[in-house]
Enzyme design. Structure first.
Site, PDB file in Angstrom:
ATOM      1  N   SER A   1      17.583  15.972  -4.843  1.00  0.00           N
ATOM      2  CA  SER A   1      16.623  16.966  -5.042  1.00  0.00           C
ATOM      3  C   SER A   1      16.321  16.726  -6.563  1.00  0.00           C
ATOM      4  CB  SER A   1      17.472  18.259  -5.017  1.00  0.00           C
ATOM      5  OG  SER A   1      16.927  19.318  -6.083  1.00  0.00           O
TER       6      SER A   1
ATOM      7  N   TYR B   1      21.750  15.492 -22.486  1.00  0.00           N
ATOM      8  CA  TYR B   1      20.320  15.775 -23.097  1.00  0.00           C
ATOM      9  C   TYR B   1      19.448  16.095 -22.094  1.00  0.00           C
ATOM     10  CZ  TYR B   1      22.731  13.414 -26.910  1.00  0.00           C
ATOM     11  OH  TYR B   1      23.311  12.804 -27.851  1.00  0.00           O
TER      12      TYR B   1
ATOM     13  N   SER C   1      10.155  24.287 -29.245  1.00  0.00           N
ATOM     14  CA  SER C   1       8.871  24.057 -30.122  1.00  0.00           C
ATOM     15  C   SER C   1       7.732  24.502 -29.745  1.00  0.00           C
ATOM     16  CB  SER C   1       8.791  22.419 -29.872  1.00  0.00           C
ATOM     17  OG  SER C   1       9.961  21.820 -30.094  1.00  0.00           O
TER      18      SER C   1
ATOM     19  N   HIS D   1      33.154   9.548 -25.143  1.00  0.00           N
ATOM     20  CA  HIS D   1      33.733  10.497 -24.192  1.00  0.00           C
ATOM     21  C   HIS D   1      35.208  10.069 -24.066  1.00  0.00           C
ATOM     22  CE1 HIS D   1      30.232  13.331 -23.467  1.00  0.00           C
ATOM     23  NE2 HIS D   1      29.882  12.410 -23.450  1.00  0.00           N
TER      24      HIS D   1
ATOM     25  N   LYS E   1      14.235  17.202 -35.847  1.00  0.00           N
ATOM     26  CA  LYS E   1      13.834  18.375 -34.903  1.00  0.00           C
ATOM     27  C   LYS E   1      14.256  19.661 -35.773  1.00  0.00           C
ATOM     28  CE  LYS E   1      13.722  16.691 -30.501  1.00  0.00           C
ATOM     29  NZ  LYS E   1      12.227  17.139 -30.074  1.00  0.00           N
TER      30      LYS E   1
END
Lengths: 292, 531
Positions: free
Chosen positions: B169, B257, B268, B303, B331
């Site tokens: 999917s 992410y 934004s 990790h 950002k």
């Protein structure tokens, strides 16, 4: 850009395909879980029903698309959408194989040498003292749990023939494509059929190789990490060749029905991209699974 | 006959009844389906979180058995990641991207429907494992081998197939979004005029196509190990359980992410609207997003600092991870600079966006702390990690989805939501989130391990506080649901612009947006750049 982008009518295919996929997943899960018990349950029937449904849907859905295409509903922009779609699908396939190649490299470069006591990873060596790292791994750390293969397949027999077969098939497919572009349909039919034949012969050799591996070399899924990586890589590649061959057969049937012309033949191109991709994966396999 | 059907369809809206939703090829219908599905999953996964927090309200075992507790932590994670956050972003993309780029619909509408309808079946199968013999998956959402292979309950097989279905999917959804953005932009909309939500989704879609197949690969190897005798993750046969972690996190880090880049896009859009200024540093936003995506492929082993990697690996993954702070900092800087000397108003979407900037940054900083390999030996698998990723996922990803919902609801329904209730929802959520997750930093640093139903007495107070916050946050989501339902049913009508400072093609369409977006693409070639 002036023509309208074609947005299809509502469709039954996606929901039916979802149901088919669900039945297949449910059936496969039930079947596989049953293997560890008595082995008999209704999973088989669920799986078969789902697969049959999926086969019908795939046929109907593609027939739908082919008819729309031949009815002239698709603009050049639509064609580009299909091209992007197929390209990214192939990229996803590349990443699927990358997972298995990555596993192979990690095993060969790190895991097996560490098991053999290399570097400061001595702790794993404590478990199986006397284990020596080698590749192909014929003697597993725990030989009772995972008896290793007696030998591995030499790259210079069947695998070399198979490499030549697949490389040739890419060439024959390109000749067929050239024929389509120059409008020589006899060329298309001949060389496409030849490509399919090469694919089938490849699969035959592959099957033969598996039989030899299982019956003569004790090289099985259960024979440790060499067998595991060998079969998962060549197995998924073989499945892709099978799928590619089926797709080529469909394309040949469409050519025989008079589909495609010199300009419009994205169906043909998509399948040929797929075939070349499968070919490239094989070259990687030949190099890293068989030779090195 | 086909052409007739098409011409016919363009003259009227959607057909009534249930089958509209089942058979639809319309990007707005499919977007709505995704969003509703995501909301249902969010509430389901939320209830599981509340089971966890209720058990942890006091030390000792009160409500559930440890086995069931493990199933709850596992299912909560899987449902929130694959059922709530990802489908919500795909739903938003379905609704907004065709309108933003001036397209009539998504590039491949039938496949779009298929991408959605696989999901309810996949999650039905996954949730059904709760009722199977041996219980649901109990090995954590990261399903490390051998917990998920040798020691897994039989239901793991169905978990594997459910993951396969979700992967199919996601890949199809991502392909559709890429094809739409690359191929269906209005004439004159160059890539550097592309709205940032589309840009961030383009990059997200690339990540999805790159890593979902790797997830499919790793669960396939699990299946083989469990049922067909292979030894990928079993050292006795020459394999390695650590191999599982490497492959999983090669998928897993880009995956996190995937859950935040679309959020960056949403923020934004919202901050410039309510600051009534153009976004500061549009090109740097695009490059920062691309850099984050690139870096996401080379940081996965952070990790696994405690798994026993060679020193070179620890160092490489530590430094590459810290590099991510640079584009992320760009950002945050740009969002703040956009607000600098803006004419700000604080409607609900803006409140959520502001909370996003602050709280996501907190999550980013704790991420930097975790990136330091030597101290990670202390933090690893403690509640500090839980605090970290909940800060980036709840007031990060989830807040951005809520901000987007409030921001675009008037465009979707033609009605404004109830601003008063919206503000209540925001403040209760904001307070609830912080009460829940901030104390987890402390108990984590003090050494409380994650995924555990009982704990030492010294952690009792903060756990009680966190549980109270969790119920506050959970219950305040009912306000959200109520507000959405009320907004769909009616309310103060919105004009096409909706928000005073809103810019972009989506705001040129009337509210509610017509069933088919741009049947003829708007021509932007004569206009100057939006950015």
């Amino acid at each position: 850009m002036t023509t309208q982008y074609y947005v299809p009518e509502r469709s039954y295919w996606p929901i039916l395909a979802s149901i088919g996929l669900f039945l297949m997943a449910l059936g496969a899960g039930t079947l596989i879980n049953g293997l560890q018990q008595d082995g008999s349950n209704h999973g088989k029937w669920l799986l078969l029903t789902g697969a049959a449904l999926m086969a019908c849907i795939v046929f109907a859905w593609f027939r739908n698309v082919v008819r729309e295409s031949r009815a002239g509903l698709y603009s050049a922009q639509m064609d580009r959408s299909f091209r992007w779609g197929m390209s990214w699908f192939i990229f996803s396939e590349v990443m699927f194989f990358a997972a298995f190649f990555g596993a192979l490299f990690y095993i060969r470069v790190f895991a097996v040498p560490w098991l053999g006591g290399e570097g400061d990873r001595g702790s794993s060596n404590l478990l199986w003292q006397g284990f020596t790292a080698e590749w192909p791994l014929l003697q597993n750390p725990d030989s009772e749990l995972f008896p290793g293969p007696s030998a591995v397949i030499s790259p210079w027999g069947v695998p070399l023939i198979n490499t030549l077969l697949l490389l040739t098939s890419s060439v024959t497919l390109t000749i067929a494509h050239k024929g389509l572009k120059t409008g020589s349909r006899a060329t298309v039919k001949l060389w496409l059929a030849l490509t399919i034949l090469l694919g089938i012969v490849f699969l035959g050799f592959q099957a033969e190789e598996y039989i030899v591996a299982y019956t003569e070399l004790d090289l099985t899924l259960k024979s440790g990490i060499y067998g595991a990586t060998f079969f998962i890589l060549t197995g998924f590649h073989g499945l892709h060749v099978t799928l590619g061959t089926v797709m080529l057969i469909v394309i040949l049937l469409r050519v025989l029905k008079g589909h495609f012309d010199a300009e419009q033949h994205f169906g043909f191109e998509a399948v040929s991209w797929y075939w070349h991709f499968v070919d490239v994966v094989w070259v990687g396999l030949f190099l890293f699974v068989y030779i090195l | 006959m086909l052409t007739q059907a098409v011409a016919h369809e363009h003259h009227h809206g959607p057909p009534p009844g249930l089958m509209r939703w089942v058979l639809t090829t319309n990007h707005k219908d499919i977007g709505t389906l995704y969003l509703v599905f995501s909301l249902v999953m969010f509430l389901t996964g939320g209830c599981m979180a509340l089971v966890i927090r209720a058990e942890l309200f006091q030390p000792g075992l009160q409500l559930v058995q440890p086995e069931f507790f493990n199933q709850m932590t596992t299912m909560h994670g899987l449902i929130m990641v694959f059922g709530a956050v990802m489908p919500a972003f795909v739903g938003l993309a379905n609704w907004m991207i065709p309108m933003m780029v001036g397209a009539p619909d998504m590039a491949l509408p039938r496949m779009n429907n298929w991408s959605f309808w696989i999901l309810p079946f996949a999650f039905a199968m996954m949730l059904a494992t709760l009722f199977m013999e041996g219980g649901a998956p109990n090995f954590g959402w990261t399903f490390y081998a051998p917990l998920s292979t040798t020691y897994a309950p039989p239901s793991v097989t169905f978990f594997i197939f459910a993951v396969h279905m979700m992967g199919i999917s996601s890949i199809m959804g991502a392909i559709n979004i890429i094809a739409t953005i690359l191929n269906l932009r209005a004439p004159g909309m160059t890539m550097m005029k592309l709205p940032l939500f589309a840009w961030t989704w383009l990059i997200t879609a690339f990540l999805l196509i790159a890593v979902m197949p790797v997830l499919a690969g790793v669960v396939t190897m699990m299946l083989m190990d469990i049922h067909f005798g292979t030894s990928f993750f079993n050292a006795a046969g020459g394999g390695d359980p650590v191999l599982f972690q490497h492959i999983f996190w090669f998928f897993g880090h880009p995956e996190v992410y995937i859950m935040i880049l679309p959020a960056f896009g949403i923020i934004s859009h919202i901050i410039p609207t309510f600051a009534r200024k153009r976004l500061f540093g549009y090109p740097s936003m695009v490059y920062a997003t691309a850099s984050i995506a690139f870096l996401s492929f080379i940081v996965w082993a952070h990790h696994m600092f405690t798994v026993g990697m060679p020193l070179a690996g620890e160092l490489f993954f530590m430094f590459s991870t810290m590099l991510i702070a640079v584009p992320t900092g760009v950002k945050v800087f740009n969002w703040v600079a956009t607000m600098y000397r803006g004419s700000m108003t604080f409607e609900t979407p803006m409140l959520f966006a502001l909370a996003f900037v602050v709280l996501f940054t907190i999550g980013g900083f704790s991420g930097l702390m975790l990136a330091i390999a030597p101290v990670d030996f202390q933090y690893h698998d403690t509640y500090f990690v839980v605090a970290h990723f909940h800060y980036v996922l709840v007031p990060g990803a989830i807040f951005s989805i809520m901000a987007a919902t409030y921001y675009w609801l008037p465009k979707w329904t033609g009605n404004y939501y109830n601003e008063y209730l919206g503000k209540w929802h925001f403040w209760l959520s904001f307070v609830g989130v912080n009460i829940t997750f901030f104390p987890m930093h402390f108990i984590g640093l003090a050494g409380m391990p994650r995924r555990i139903p009982d704990y030492a007495l010294q952690f009792a107070d903060f756990n009680m506080v966190a549980s109270i916050g969790a119920f506050l946050f959970g219950l305040s989501q009912l306000l959200f649901v109520y507000n959405i339902i009320q907004c769909v049913r009616g309310g103060y009508g919105a004009d096409s612009r909706v928000w005073e400072g809103a810019e972009g093609l989506e705001w040129t369409l009337p509210s509610p947006a017509p069933y088919h977006s741009f049947t003829t693409p708007p021509d932007l070639r004569e206009q100057g750049g939006e950015h």
